[in-house]
Design a protein around this motif. Structure first.
Motif, PDB file in Angstrom:
ATOM      1  N   GLU A 346      -6.078   9.614  18.317  1.00 42.39           N
ATOM      2  CA  GLU A 346      -5.127  10.261  17.403  1.00 42.39           C
ATOM      3  C   GLU A 346      -3.785   9.551  17.418  1.00 42.39           C
ATOM      4  N   ALA A 347      -3.532   8.753  18.465  1.00 49.42           N
ATOM      5  CA  ALA A 347      -2.398   7.827  18.564  1.00 49.42           C
ATOM      6  C   ALA A 347      -1.096   8.382  18.013  1.00 49.42           C
ATOM      7  N   SER A 348      -0.544   9.327  18.711  1.00 47.88           N
ATOM      8  CA  SER A 348       0.753   9.870  18.314  1.00 47.88           C
ATOM      9  C   SER A 348       1.669   9.854  19.522  1.00 47.88           C
ATOM     10  N   PRO A 349       2.478   8.787  19.705  1.00 48.76           N
ATOM     11  CA  PRO A 349       2.662   7.646  18.801  1.00 48.76           C
ATOM     12  C   PRO A 349       1.603   6.560  19.031  1.00 48.76           C
ATOM     13  N   GLY A 350       1.595   5.593  18.116  1.00 49.91           N
ATOM     14  CA  GLY A 350       0.750   4.427  18.342  1.00 49.91           C
ATOM     15  C   GLY A 350      -0.065   4.005  17.148  1.00 49.91           C
ATOM     16  N   PRO A 351      -0.888   2.962  17.337  1.00 52.01           N
ATOM     17  CA  PRO A 351      -1.724   2.417  16.263  1.00 52.01           C
ATOM     18  C   PRO A 351      -2.922   3.316  15.979  1.00 52.01           C
ATOM     19  N   HIS A 352      -3.574   3.068  14.866  1.00 49.98           N
ATOM     20  CA  HIS A 352      -4.689   3.916  14.441  1.00 49.98           C
ATOM     21  C   HIS A 352      -6.012   3.149  14.394  1.00 49.98           C
ATOM     22  N   ASP A 353      -6.141   2.123  15.221  1.00 50.82           N
ATOM     23  CA  ASP A 353      -7.376   1.338  15.270  1.00 50.82           C
ATOM     24  C   ASP A 353      -8.587   2.189  15.645  1.00 50.82           C
ATOM     25  N   ALA A 354      -8.373   3.207  16.472  1.00 48.17           N
ATOM     26  CA  ALA A 354      -9.493   4.001  17.009  1.00 48.17           C
ATOM     27  C   ALA A 354      -9.701   5.311  16.255  1.00 48.17           C
ATOM     28  N   ASP A 355      -9.094   5.446  15.105  1.00 49.50           N
ATOM     29  CA  ASP A 355      -9.232   6.669  14.307  1.00 49.50           C
ATOM     30  C   ASP A 355     -10.693   6.961  13.960  1.00 49.50           C
ATOM     31  N   TYR A 356     -11.511   5.918  13.902  1.00 50.84           N
ATOM     32  CA  TYR A 356     -12.932   6.068  13.539  1.00 50.84           C
ATOM     33  C   TYR A 356     -13.704   6.955  14.513  1.00 50.84           C
ATOM     34  N   LEU A 357     -13.189   7.139  15.723  1.00 50.35           N
ATOM     35  CA  LEU A 357     -13.907   7.933  16.717  1.00 50.35           C
ATOM     36  C   LEU A 357     -14.030   9.388  16.293  1.00 50.35           C
ATOM     37  N   PHE A 358     -13.054   9.902  15.583  1.00 53.95           N
ATOM     38  CA  PHE A 358     -13.167  11.258  15.063  1.00 53.95           C
ATOM     39  C   PHE A 358     -14.278  11.338  14.015  1.00 53.95           C
ATOM     40  N   ASP A 359     -14.368  10.298  13.180  1.00 59.01           N
ATOM     41  CA  ASP A 359     -15.450  10.264  12.188  1.00 59.01           C
ATOM     42  C   ASP A 359     -16.805  10.186  12.879  1.00 59.01           C
ATOM     43  N   GLN A 360     -16.870   9.415  13.967  1.00 61.01           N
ATOM     44  CA  GLN A 360     -18.111   9.293  14.738  1.00 61.01           C
ATOM     45  C   GLN A 360     -18.532  10.654  15.296  1.00 61.01           C
ATOM     46  N   PHE A 361     -17.558  11.418  15.756  1.00 59.47           N
ATOM     47  CA  PHE A 361     -17.823  12.758  16.279  1.00 59.47           C
ATOM     48  C   PHE A 361     -18.396  13.663  15.186  1.00 59.47           C
ATOM     49  N   PHE A 362     -17.792  13.604  14.013  1.00 59.04           N
ATOM     50  CA  PHE A 362     -18.258  14.473  12.930  1.00 59.04           C
ATOM     51  C   PHE A 362     -19.585  13.998  12.338  1.00 59.04           C
ATOM     52  N   ASP A 363     -19.882  12.727  12.471  1.00 57.79           N
ATOM     53  CA  ASP A 363     -21.216  12.251  12.076  1.00 57.79           C
ATOM     54  C   ASP A 363     -22.285  12.885  12.969  1.00 57.79           C
ATOM     55  N   LEU A 364     -21.997  12.967  14.273  1.00 62.05           N
ATOM     56  CA  LEU A 364     -22.923  13.609  15.201  1.00 62.05           C
ATOM     57  C   LEU A 364     -23.092  15.095  14.877  1.00 62.05           C
ATOM     58  N   ILE A 365     -21.978  15.735  14.563  1.00 60.96           N
ATOM     59  CA  ILE A 365     -22.018  17.161  14.232  1.00 60.96           C
ATOM     60  C   ILE A 365     -22.824  17.383  12.961  1.00 60.96           C
ATOM     61  N   SER A 366     -22.534  16.584  11.939  1.00 58.64           N
ATOM     62  CA  SER A 366     -23.216  16.739  10.647  1.00 58.64           C
ATOM     63  C   SER A 366     -24.730  16.537  10.797  1.00 58.64           C
ATOM     64  N   ALA A 367     -25.119  15.506  11.540  1.00 61.14           N
ATOM     65  CA  ALA A 367     -26.543  15.229  11.756  1.00 61.14           C
ATOM     66  C   ALA A 367     -27.199  16.367  12.511  1.00 61.14           C
ATOM     67  N   ASN A 368     -26.500  16.924  13.475  1.00 59.97           N
ATOM     68  CA  ASN A 368     -27.041  18.020  14.259  1.00 59.97           C
ATOM     69  C   ASN A 368     -27.173  19.293  13.423  1.00 59.97           C
ATOM     70  N   VAL A 369     -26.165  19.567  12.596  1.00 63.36           N
ATOM     71  CA  VAL A 369     -26.210  20.743  11.735  1.00 63.36           C
ATOM     72  C   VAL A 369     -27.365  20.642  10.740  1.00 63.36           C
ATOM     73  N   ASN A 370     -27.515  19.466  10.150  1.00 63.76           N
ATOM     74  CA  ASN A 370     -28.597  19.262   9.180  1.00 63.76           C
ATOM     75  C   ASN A 370     -29.980  19.357   9.831  1.00 63.76           C
ATOM     76  N   LYS A 371     -30.077  18.828  11.057  1.00 64.79           N
ATOM     77  CA  LYS A 371     -31.335  18.882  11.793  1.00 64.79           C
ATOM     78  C   LYS A 371     -31.709  20.327  12.106  1.00 64.79           C
ATOM     79  N   THR A 372     -30.715  21.095  12.531  1.00 61.36           N
ATOM     80  CA  THR A 372     -30.933  22.498  12.853  1.00 61.36           C
ATOM     81  C   THR A 372     -31.345  23.295  11.605  1.00 61.36           C
ATOM     82  N   ALA A 373     -30.704  22.957  10.488  1.00 57.56           N
ATOM     83  CA  ALA A 373     -31.004  23.655   9.237  1.00 57.56           C
ATOM     84  C   ALA A 373     -32.444  23.415   8.796  1.00 57.56           C
ATOM     85  N   VAL A 374     -32.919  22.163   9.009  1.00 55.19           N
ATOM     86  CA  VAL A 374     -34.297  21.808   8.634  1.00 55.19           C
ATOM     87  C   VAL A 374     -35.296  22.542   9.510  1.00 55.19           C
ATOM     88  N   VAL A 375     -34.985  22.587  10.814  1.00 54.70           N
ATOM     89  CA  VAL A 375     -35.871  23.273  11.751  1.00 54.70           C
ATOM     90  C   VAL A 375     -35.938  24.775  11.441  1.00 54.70           C
TER      91      VAL A 375
END
Length: 375
Positions: A346-375
């Motif tokens: 979240e780099a406050s203060p600082g650079p935002h090179d690692a901002d993608y990690l939050f997206d990576q987290f939500f990709d895991l959540i989204s995949a898990n939610v969709n998997k659960t919904a299918v089951v």
């Protein structure tokens, strides 16, 4: 406001070394803590309010502190969290149009004792050579023996549990309750900008106290779990470690930052240790071992996880490494939806090179939610 005279002050280190300076605002005072330094050229207000710095005397390596004042929106918690400030030049006047006050006025609200006119280059060089240690800053320059005696009673940061000092006492909510995802966040010293980064990705967050159990978090039926940054030694956080173990065992999406990273490592049987100096600044180089890309990161930690034990652990993969000293900067749990980093995306203060990690987290959540919904 500019002070014409300045009261004499000193920094007394635990090994007896003394550096001299002047009290900011011509105030009398004394403050104890572990002395550390941050190399960031900007973002001092965010640093001073970061709960991870609780109990520490902050040495600012930038030559000028306070020159752009303070803005009420640029805080990482409700109050100043550092134990005291040490700097070279303290600016009583500021030039930024959207500042709400001077830094002096902002610090006065928290009754923070600060000293300036210190040879911070010499002080930082000494800390780098001799390691982080407890210290006292004071205007009581004629009573050094008493200061030494009082300083000797201050506990070491090693073994010190501080999350309880900065965590919320009651659960609270952050974000839009109609958001797509629900995140249960364990607050062991959480920064506001972490909550902002979670919320802007369509998440509604319930923030739990440091000692909340997995049952407490699970009862809210979240889509993902988060363990925050925070101060002190991670090993005394037995409740948080147990909560992390249970989250992992249930194969839930879990993301940890800084102290949260260390808690996840401890939950997997990897020990932590106190670093000689720690990493504090906004220009730390990290290599993503999975992509081969380098990142400039914001870091703030005095403990790290054991690299040899991590490499030997069959359940863990090292995903990021610090390029300066090869410390572990990120891990992933094999066959689980769990990862963590030893720096601040979240780099406050600082650079935002690692901002993608939050997206990576939500990709895991989204995949898990969709998997659960299918089951």
């Amino acid at each position: 406001m500019k002070y014409q005279t300045k009261r004499k002050a000193l920094i007394l280190l635990a090994d007896g070394t003394i550096f001299y300076g002047k009290a900011v605002g011509d105030k009398e005072g004394t403050a104890f803590g572990e002395v550390c330094f941050n190399t960031g050229m900007t973002g001092y207000q965010e640093i001073f309010t970061d709960p991870s710095y609780f109990g520490q005397l902050m040495v600012a390596t930038n030559a000028h502190i306070g020159n752009y004042g303070a803005n009420d929106e640029e805080t990482e918690s409700d109050t100043v969290k550092i134990a005291g400030l040490i700097c070279k030049n303290f600016s009583y006047n500021y030039s930024r149009p959207n500042a709400d006050s001077s830094l002096q006025e902002f610090l006065d609200k928290s009754k923070l004792f600060s000293i300036s006119d210190v040879d911070t280059r010499a002080l930082v060089s000494y800390i780098r050579d001799h390691g982080a240690m407890n210290a006292v800053i004071s205007t009581d320059v004629d009573n050094i023996d008493k200061l030494k005696a009082d300083l000797a009673k201050v506990p070491s940061m090693e073994g010190l549990e501080l999350a309880s000092k900065v965590s919320t006492s009651e659960p609270y909510y952050y974000g839009d309750k109609n958001a797509r995802y629900k995140i249960a966040a364990l607050d062991i010293g959480i920064k506001k900008n972490i909550l902002r980064n979670l919320a802007k990705r369509d998440a509604y967050i319930k923030v739990f106290p440091y000692n909340a159990s997995y049952a407490d978090l699970k009862a809210w039926e979240p889509d993902g779990y988060f363990i925050s940054n925070g101060p002190g030694d991670p090993e005394p956080l037995k409740e948080a470690i147990e909560t992390a173990k249970n989250i992992i065992a249930d194969d839930n999406p879990l993301f940890g930052i800084c102290l949260g990273h260390q808690v996840i490592a401890l939950a997997n049987g990897v020990s932590t240790y106190k670093m000689y100096n720690g990493h504090r600044g906004i220009n730390h180089p990290v290599l993503n071992l999975e992509t081969g890309k380098g990142e400039i990161t914001s870091q703030n930690h005095g403990f790290a996880i054991n690299r040899e034990e991590t490499e030997a652990n069959e359940n863990l993969i090292i995903t990021h490494t610090h390029l300066n000293d090869k410390t572990v900067a990120g891990i992933r749990v094999k066959d689980k939806k769990v990862f963590s980093v030893q720096y601040h995306p979240e780099a406050s203060p600082g650079p935002h090179d690692a901002d993608y990690l939050f997206d990576q987290f939500f990709d895991l959540i989204s995949a898990n939610v969709n998997k659960t919904a299918v089951v």
